[in-house]
Enzyme design. Sequence first.
Site, PDB file in Angstrom:
ATOM      1  N   GLU A  65       0.845  -1.187   0.000  1.00  0.00           N
ATOM      2  CA  GLU A  65       0.000   0.000   0.000  1.00  0.00           C
ATOM      3  C   GLU A  65       0.882   1.238   0.000  1.00  0.00           C
ATOM      4  O   GLU A  65       2.096   1.147   0.210  1.00  0.00           O
ATOM      5  CB  GLU A  65      -0.917   0.000   1.233  1.00  0.00           C
ATOM      6  CG  GLU A  65      -1.837  -1.206   1.294  1.00  0.00           C
ATOM      7  CD  GLU A  65      -2.744  -1.211   2.526  1.00  0.00           C
ATOM      8  OE1 GLU A  65      -2.718  -0.212   3.294  1.00  0.00           O
ATOM      9  OE2 GLU A  65      -3.448  -2.207   2.729  1.00  0.00           O
ATOM     10  N   GLY A  82       5.012  -0.200   2.498  1.00  0.00           N
ATOM     11  CA  GLY A  82       5.895  -0.797   1.505  1.00  0.00           C
ATOM     12  C   GLY A  82       6.814  -1.781   2.187  1.00  0.00           C
ATOM     13  O   GLY A  82       6.458  -2.938   2.440  1.00  0.00           O
ATOM     14  N   SER A  83       8.007  -1.314   2.555  1.00  0.00           N
ATOM     15  CA  SER A  83       8.922  -2.183   3.292  1.00  0.00           C
ATOM     16  C   SER A  83       8.318  -2.615   4.623  1.00  0.00           C
ATOM     17  O   SER A  83       8.530  -3.728   5.082  1.00  0.00           O
ATOM     18  CB  SER A  83      10.253  -1.456   3.525  1.00  0.00           C
ATOM     19  OG  SER A  83      10.929  -1.253   2.304  1.00  0.00           O
ATOM     20  N   GLN A  94      28.499   1.206 -19.769  1.00  0.00           N
ATOM     21  CA  GLN A  94      29.816   1.854 -19.801  1.00  0.00           C
ATOM     22  C   GLN A  94      30.706   1.255 -20.892  1.00  0.00           C
ATOM     23  O   GLN A  94      31.412   1.979 -21.602  1.00  0.00           O
ATOM     24  CB  GLN A  94      30.495   1.711 -18.437  1.00  0.00           C
ATOM     25  CG  GLN A  94      31.784   2.506 -18.283  1.00  0.00           C
ATOM     26  CD  GLN A  94      31.526   4.012 -18.250  1.00  0.00           C
ATOM     27  OE1 GLN A  94      30.447   4.440 -17.873  1.00  0.00           O
ATOM     28  NE2 GLN A  94      32.510   4.788 -18.658  1.00  0.00           N
ATOM     29  N   GLY A 125      29.818   2.611 -24.077  1.00  0.00           N
ATOM     30  CA  GLY A 125      30.038   4.045 -24.171  1.00  0.00           C
ATOM     31  C   GLY A 125      28.781   4.785 -24.585  1.00  0.00           C
ATOM     32  O   GLY A 125      27.678   4.501 -24.108  1.00  0.00           O
ATOM     33  N   GLU A 175       9.525  -7.192  -4.168  1.00  0.00           N
ATOM     34  CA  GLU A 175       9.602  -8.384  -3.303  1.00  0.00           C
ATOM     35  C   GLU A 175      10.604  -8.193  -2.176  1.00  0.00           C
ATOM     36  O   GLU A 175      11.360  -9.096  -1.814  1.00  0.00           O
ATOM     37  CB  GLU A 175       9.908  -9.643  -4.119  1.00  0.00           C
ATOM     38  CG  GLU A 175       8.712 -10.082  -4.934  1.00  0.00           C
ATOM     39  CD  GLU A 175       8.753 -11.540  -5.320  1.00  0.00           C
ATOM     40  OE1 GLU A 175       9.159 -12.383  -4.485  1.00  0.00           O
ATOM     41  OE2 GLU A 175       8.374 -11.844  -6.456  1.00  0.00           O
TER      42      GLU A 175
END
Length: 379
Positions: A127, A131-132, A336, A339, A363
Site C-alpha cells: 500500500e 511498503g517495506s 559503460q 560508451g 519483493e
Amino acid sequence: MVDFSLSEDLLEIQARARRFAQGEILPIAAEYDRKAEVPPGIADKAKVAGLINVTIPTEYGGMGYGALESAIIAEELGAACAGISITILVNGLALTPIQLFGTEEQKEKFLRPVAEGGKLASFCLTERGAGSDASALKTTALPDGDDFVINGQKCFITSGSLAEVLTVFALTDPDRGPRGVSAIVVPADTPGIRVTKVEDKMGQRASTTVELTFENVRVPQANLLGKRGRGFPIALQTLDFGRSGVAALSVGVARAALRYAADYAKSRQQFGAPIINNQGIAFMLADMAMKVEAARLLTWQAAWLADQGLKATDKSAMAKCFAADTAMEVTTNAVQVLGGYGYMRDYPVEKLMRDAKLLQIYEGTNQIQRMVIARQLSR
C-alpha cells in the site's frame, strides 16, 4: 557427493524456456518496452509452452515444478525481457499462499481454473503507506455475516488490471495490528474493485503495474486462507519461497548484459585493436562474469533448500539481494562498455539497466534483505 550438473529433465526445461524466450519474447521486447504494454496473448503462449503456473501441482492442472525448476525458467525468460517475463512469473507469487495454506476446496476453486486456463493472478500486499513495513497496511476486511467486506487501496500491483484472481492481505481485526492481518482470495470480477491508477514506470515497462481500490467488496469468509490473523506470516513465508525466482530473473538480466557487452568489446575497434584487449575493459568484464556465476549458484542453493522443505530465510534473502545488486552493477557496466552507444536505444543495454533497477526494489528492497540476513546472524 556434490553435483552441480543439471539432470536431463532440468536441461529439457532449460532448453524449452530458452527457445520460448529467444523466439517469443526477445524479438518483441524493445517494441513493448516502448509501448509500455503487455504483449497480447503472451500468457496463452506461455501456457502452451508449459512455462506459466509451473509450481501449481499437477493434480490442479499445473506443471508440478519446484523452486529450482522455476528458477531455471526465470533466468531464461529474464535474459530476454524482465518486463514481459514478470507477467508470466508473478503468478507463482500470487498463487503460493493458496498452494501452501488453502483448503482442498479452495485449491480446486482457485488454482485449477487459473492453471488450466493459463490465467493471471496478482499478489496484493503493498500500500502507499505500507511498503517495506508491510505490517503497516490499512486495508480492512471486516466480518459481516458470512462475508468479509473489503475497503482500501493496494498499489504497485503487477498484473492487477489483467488478473482473474487476487490474493489480498487486509486487516480482519484492526485493533490487533499486524496480528490482525489475514489473507483472502478475491475473484477480480467481484463488484467494487477498480483500477484507479496505471503506473508509468522507468523499467520493466512491458508489464502492467496498477493501483487497485476496494470499495465495499464483499467476499465469502470461506475465501480466508489459513487462520484469521495469520496473514502476515503467510506473506512472509510466500516471499521467502518466491525470492529465488526474483534472484533468477536478476541472473538472466545480468547474463544478457554481460553477453552484449562482451560481444561488443570483441568487435569494437579503438586505437587499432578490439577494446577487450584493454585491461580496463577486460577486467570489468571479468568481474561481471564472476558475479553472474556466483549469483546463479547462490540462487540455485536457495531454490534447492526451498524444494527440500528446509528453512531458507537467510539464503533466499542473500540470493535475491546479491543477484539483484549484480544485475544492477553488470547492466550499468555494460552501458559503460558500450560508451555513448550504450546510452542509446539502438542497443539493448540501456533497457537492461532500467529493468535491473526494479529488481533491487520489489519483493522486498535489498536494504530489507540485508536486515533479514543480519537478523538471522544475530540469532
